[in-house]
Motif scaffolding. Structure first.
Motif, short mmCIF file in Angstrom:
data_model
loop_
_atom_site.label_atom_id
_atom_site.label_comp_id
_atom_site.label_asym_id
_atom_site.label_seq_id
_atom_site.Cartn_x
_atom_site.Cartn_y
_atom_site.Cartn_z
N GLY A 174 19.71 -70.63 91.20
CA GLY A 174 20.88 -71.20 90.54
C GLY A 174 22.17 -71.06 91.33
O GLY A 174 23.13 -71.80 91.07
N VAL A 175 22.22 -70.15 92.28
CA VAL A 175 23.47 -69.95 93.03
C VAL A 175 23.86 -71.22 93.78
O VAL A 175 25.03 -71.56 93.89
N PHE A 176 22.84 -71.94 94.22
CA PHE A 176 23.11 -73.21 94.91
C PHE A 176 23.87 -74.17 93.99
O PHE A 176 24.73 -74.93 94.43
N VAL A 177 23.58 -74.08 92.69
CA VAL A 177 24.27 -74.94 91.72
C VAL A 177 25.76 -74.58 91.66
O VAL A 177 26.63 -75.45 91.66
N LEU A 178 26.05 -73.29 91.63
CA LEU A 178 27.44 -72.85 91.59
C LEU A 178 28.21 -73.38 92.79
O LEU A 178 29.32 -73.89 92.68
#
Lengths: 191, 187
Positions: free
Chosen positions: B125-129
């Motif tokens: 999910g960090v890629f989403v941030l």
């Protein structure tokens, strides 16, 4: 001398961070990879934690990297390093505000830097995506399908405008992903 | 003597106000702006709305975290260099302490199965941030052809080469100066 190195590295990062905390990510990746701080795999975790704890992202990530590479003193050195350039520059610029603000050279510099920073942050998104979905190297063996599903699902959820207006908070995105991770990876080991 | 005492009091208050601001903003940056405004402009009347606009202009055009820029600026306005030190240390200290504590917890629980699974999800999910940060910044920017080329070039250099990001930023800044200064001359 790792403390000095931490201070110096984060001083450099603080000096070149235009456009908010996320602009630090490509630089931190650069520096962490080129130095043997043994943090590579954990950097993504640090980003997630820095985003979900209070305080400025930049301070959080500096403290985190410092703490995990050289303990308490490391945390203090890295944080001081990232703060100091801003601090000094603001003291100087605030005193010369009018001249600084009208300077065409300053405006031109920022005009070029802003779009470049967006490109750099986008590159950080790509490298974080690859390391999450391919556990390191791009290969068929390293491909992690559940991770890809979580990433795409989270991206979609985070872009939806709830009640027609607001998207969800980044911390909610992290919480959803954590939950998804527990369900997808954890539950099968129990049952 | 009295002014000395008064200054010490103001500095202590700067420290506490900014520590509170640091403690209650998540993600930092412009999320801090409403809090700073409520405390520093409306409640304490330390600086005016015009000062806030100046501060924003300066923060936008100088490097470093917005939180530090803002704290240093307000602290200096209110109580000189000492005030700047107090406000800046104040805004950074809660983060420092919290992250030190979280670090211990993180390293203690990292090998726990459930924590590990949660972090495998979070990593995806960090890629989403970061992607959302790109979109947000991209929407705010006044795009031009050269700007687009600079963004793509910076992206490509960062992805495909080992060149330090700092050189990319400096080069983009120099291109910006050349483009802007030459345009002004045409007029």
């Amino acid at each position: 001398m790792i403390l000095l190195e931490l201070f110096y590295t984060f001083f450099k990062i603080g000096l070149f961070t235009f456009g908010g905390g996320y602009a630090m990510i490509p630089m931190i990746t650069d520096e962490v990879v080129s130095r043997a701080w043994a943090l590579e795999g954990r950097l993504i975790d640090f980003i997630a934690i820095s985003e979900s704890t209070p305080g400025p992202f930049a301070i959080n990530i500096a403290t985190f990297v410092g703490m995990n590479s050289a303990g308490l003193l490391g945390a203090i050195c890295a944080t001081l390093g990232v703060i100091l350039p801003s601090f000094i520059i603001i003291l100087i610029v605030a005193a010369l505000f009018d001249r600084f603000n009208r300077s065409r050279a300053v405006k031109g510099f920022l005009w070029g830097v802003r779009p470049a920073v967006i490109g750099l942050i986008a590159s950080a998104a790509v490298s974080v995506f690859i390391s999450a979905v391919f556990s390191g190297e791009i290969s068929k063996a390293g491909f992690d399908l559940p991770a890809l599903c979580i990433a795409v699902g989270a991206l979609v959820i985070s872009r939806i405008k709830w009640n027609g207006k607001k998207t969800i908070h980044p911390i909610a995105v992290i919480a959803i992903c954590a939950l998804a991770g527990i369900v997808v990876y954890g539950l099968p080991t129990v049952f | 003597m009295k002014t000395q005492k008064n200054k010490a009091r103001v500095c202590a208050e700067l420290f506490l106000r900014f520590a509170r601001i640091g403690l209650f903003t998540f993600g930092g940056g412009y999320a801090m702006l409403p809090l700073i405004h409520a405390d520093v402009v409306e409640k304490k009347k330390w600086v005016s709305d015009d000062d806030m606009i100046d501060m924003l202009a300066i923060s936008e055009s100088t490097p470093g975290p917005f939180a530090i820029n803002a704290a240093t600026f307000v602290g200096r306005r209110v109580a000189g260099v000492l005030g700047a030190v107090c406000a800046t240390v104040g805004v950074a200290l809660p983060s420092l302490l919290i992250i030190i504590a979280v670090s211990f917890a993180f390293n203690a629980f990292r090998d726990n199965l459930w924590v590990d699974c949660a972090f495998r999800g979070i990593r995806a999910g960090v890629f989403v941030l970061i992607t959302n940060a790109v979109i947000k910044l991209g929407k705010k920017l006044d795009w031009s052809l050269i700007g687009g080329v600079l963004a793509l070039a910076a992206f490509a250099i960062a992805v495909f080469t080992e060149l330090s990001v700092i050189y990319v930023i400096l080069a983009a800044g120099i291109v910006g100066i050349c483009v802007r200064l030459s345009k002004k001359e045409e007029k």
